[in-house]
Enzyme design. Structure first.
Site, PDB file in Angstrom:
ATOM      1  N   GLY A  20      42.275  43.184  45.521  1.00 20.40           N
ATOM      2  CA  GLY A  20      42.332  41.751  45.793  1.00 20.40           C
ATOM      3  C   GLY A  20      43.773  41.281  45.964  1.00 20.40           C
ATOM      4  N   ARG A  24      49.367  44.416  44.631  1.00 19.22           N
ATOM      5  CA  ARG A  24      48.773  45.686  44.207  1.00 19.22           C
ATOM      6  C   ARG A  24      48.690  46.657  45.394  1.00 19.22           C
ATOM      7  NH1 ARG A  24      46.373  46.083  38.926  1.00 19.22           N
ATOM      8  NH2 ARG A  24      48.409  46.117  37.953  1.00 19.22           N
ATOM      9  N   ARG A  43      50.513  35.918  56.122  1.00 19.84           N
ATOM     10  CA  ARG A  43      50.093  35.215  54.895  1.00 19.84           C
ATOM     11  C   ARG A  43      50.419  35.987  53.621  1.00 19.84           C
ATOM     12  NH1 ARG A  43      45.956  30.904  55.442  1.00 19.84           N
ATOM     13  NH2 ARG A  43      45.911  30.423  57.640  1.00 19.84           N
ATOM     14  N   ARG A  87      36.738  48.965  47.810  1.00 16.82           N
ATOM     15  CA  ARG A  87      37.391  47.931  47.014  1.00 16.82           C
ATOM     16  C   ARG A  87      37.782  48.524  45.662  1.00 16.82           C
ATOM     17  NH1 ARG A  87      38.350  43.351  44.365  1.00 16.82           N
ATOM     18  NH2 ARG A  87      37.001  42.823  42.621  1.00 16.82           N
ATOM     19  N   SER A  90      39.222  44.446  39.435  1.00 18.93           N
ATOM     20  CA  SER A  90      38.891  44.270  38.029  1.00 18.93           C
ATOM     21  C   SER A  90      37.607  43.468  37.907  1.00 18.93           C
ATOM     22  CB  SER A  90      40.032  43.559  37.296  1.00 18.93           C
ATOM     23  OG  SER A  90      40.202  42.277  37.854  1.00 18.93           O
ATOM     24  N   ASP A 204      38.107  42.395  31.130  1.00 19.63           N
ATOM     25  CA  ASP A 204      37.742  41.473  30.051  1.00 19.63           C
ATOM     26  C   ASP A 204      36.238  41.546  29.828  1.00 19.63           C
ATOM     27  OD1 ASP A 204      38.245  39.897  32.773  1.00 19.63           O
ATOM     28  OD2 ASP A 204      36.556  38.953  31.752  1.00 19.63           O
ATOM     29  N   ARG A 217      46.147  47.217  31.556  1.00 19.60           N
ATOM     30  CA  ARG A 217      45.608  47.124  32.920  1.00 19.60           C
ATOM     31  C   ARG A 217      46.317  48.122  33.839  1.00 19.60           C
ATOM     32  NH1 ARG A 217      44.865  41.627  31.806  1.00 19.60           N
ATOM     33  NH2 ARG A 217      46.809  40.953  32.755  1.00 19.60           N
TER      34      ARG A 217
HETATM   35  N1  HPA Z   1      34.848  36.745  36.443  1.00 23.92           N
HETATM   36  C1  HPA Z   1      35.053  36.963  37.731  1.00 23.92           C
HETATM   37  N2  HPA Z   1      35.864  37.894  38.185  1.00 23.92           N
HETATM   38  C2  HPA Z   1      36.518  38.632  37.291  1.00 23.92           C
HETATM   39  C3  HPA Z   1      36.363  38.450  35.937  1.00 23.92           C
HETATM   40  C4  HPA Z   1      35.472  37.472  35.491  1.00 23.92           C
HETATM   41  O1  HPA Z   1      35.291  37.253  34.285  1.00 23.92           O
HETATM   42  N3  HPA Z   1      37.160  39.339  35.306  1.00 23.92           N
HETATM   43  C5  HPA Z   1      37.785  40.047  36.260  1.00 23.92           C
HETATM   44  N4  HPA Z   1      37.398  39.629  37.464  1.00 23.92           N
END
Ligand code: HPA
Length: 234
Positions: A20, A24, A43, A87, A90, A204, A217
């Site tokens: 994303g 990165r 961009r 892709r 996270s 998370d 991470r």
């Molecule tokens: N929500 C949406 N996208 C995410 C999250 C989340 O809690 N954590 C990492 N990407």
């Protein structure tokens, strides 16, 4: 050249890794690819092409969310003849047994987005990973001894939800984790006859409330990258 990617014809590899975050993408190119060349700065959404074990691989940022990713994925498949997009990102865990730092490979991607409601006129398409690519990733994970969870994920349009418990609807139906892009990626790959797969690191947990530190991470990101690159060249 396409509208959002300023690359000449032939500058982008058949296989594209897609984080994303454009920074990165630059990090991956500079640390994992040999002879990386930047082909896009439009961009600030960096795209690079280099080689990994002698094979041409590109890495292109997508931005956050399905509308942003869709712009890049449409142009890569349609205008640059890209064959597969992986892709790397996270996600937030929706299950007790999916722990932070774990790896999730998305077999399918449910969504709360209206994008596919528009495309499919309120009928319900099931965005699915490319089976061959999934099977390759599974083999690569076995070879590298990287355990992973395989299953359904949620691609949500809402990061800050007004209802703090809405995720439980998905969790209650076995959905492993939430992110914001893969349903669009899988849908567009199917449209263009390409291959797509999403590999995620759990950053998370909505179940436990835990989150990884930026140092963690970085470490878990390395594992996910090794898996994605091994899959890309296998
Ligand atoms: N929500 C949406 N996208 C995410 C999250 C989340 O809690 N954590 C990492 N990407």
């Amino acid at each position: 050249m396409s509208i959002h990617i300023g690359a000449p014809e032939g500058a982008i590899a058949d296989t594209v890794l897609m984080p994303g975050d454009p920074l990165r993408a630059r990090f991956v190119a500079e640390n994992y690819l040999e002879n990386p060349v930047c082909y896009n700065e439009v961009r600030g959404m960096y795209g690079y092409t280099g080689t990994f074990r002698g094979q041409k691989v590109s890495v292109q940022g997508s931005g956050m969310g399905q509308p942003s990713l869709s712009i890049y994925v449409n142009e890569l498949f349609r205008d640059y003849g890209v064959k597969r997009i992986m892709r790397i990102g996270s996600c937030g865990s929706l299950q007790e047994n999916v722990k932070i730092r774990d790896i999730v490979i998305a077999m399918s991607a449910s969504t709360d987005s209206s994008m596919n409601d528009i495309t499919f006129r309120n009928m319900h398409y099931a965005p699915t990973a490319h089976y061959g690519l999934f099977a390759k990733a599974q083999k690569a994970a076995e070879k590298l001894e990287i355990p992973f969870h395989g299953g359904n994920i949620l691609s949500s349009d809402i990061f800050y939800n007004n209802d703090p418990d809405e995720w439980k609807i998905w969790s209650g139906h076995g959905v492993l984790a939430v992110e914001m892009e893969s349903a669009a990626l899988y849908t567009l790959a199917a449209k263009y006859g390409g291959e797509a797969l999403t590999i995620l690191t759990v950053s998370d947990s909505l179940v436990s409330g835990e989150a990884t530190t930026s140092e963690e991470r970085e470490k878990t990101f390395t594992k996910m990258m090794q898996l994605a690159l091994e899959t890309a060249v296998s």
